[in-house]
Design a protein around this motif. Structure first.
Motif: not given
Length: 137
Positions: A65-76, A109-120
């Motif tokens: 959305p045009d109003s959105a400011f986002i901070y993203a952090r990789v958890l896994e 996208e996930n940088d791995s084809t073998t392991n999961p990844a998560r972000l908040l």
């Protein structure tokens, strides 16, 4: 005998390739895990989203959305990301980035084809916004 072995190999390779392609093409799972109106900023809310990528998973190119400011952090794991025309960057667990209103997220996208990844992803957004991820036009 040789023909049946070759045929079996071809069928197995086709099935494996199809399964790998389906797995690699899987969409990210997005779950809103927290939502709260900001009492000192009328009309704004904080919305927190957990984004889970299976191995090889990705999100389509999108904006917010045009109003959105986002901070993203990789958890896994590790996330490959590109915002606007910037470089494609790989962020590993513990690393973060931000996006400002109007940014385009062309690679996520996930940088791995073998392991999961998560972000908040933490959004500060107009309270009335219900769609946080919008397909890029």
């Amino acid at each position: 005998m040789i023909k049946s072995i070759v045929a079996t190999f071809a069928v197995t390779a086709t099935l494996f390739g199809t399964a790998a392609a389906q797995h690699a093409g899987q969409e990210a799972k997005v779950t809103v895990v927290y939502e709260h109106e900001l009492p000192n900023v009328p009309g704004k809310s904080m919305k927190v989203v957990l984004v889970e990528y299976g191995p090889g998973g990705s999100s389509e190119a999108h904006t917010h959305p045009d109003s959105a400011f986002i901070y993203a952090r990789v958890l896994e794991g590790a996330i490959r990301s590109q915002v606007n025309d910037g470089p494609v960057t790989v962020y590993k667990a513990g690393e973060s980035w931000s996006e400002v209103p109007g940014d385009r997220h062309s690679v996520s996208e996930n940088d791995s084809t073998t392991n999961p990844a998560r972000l908040l992803a933490v959004f500060v957004v107009d309270t009335g916004e219900t769609e946080l991820v919008l397909p890029m036009k």
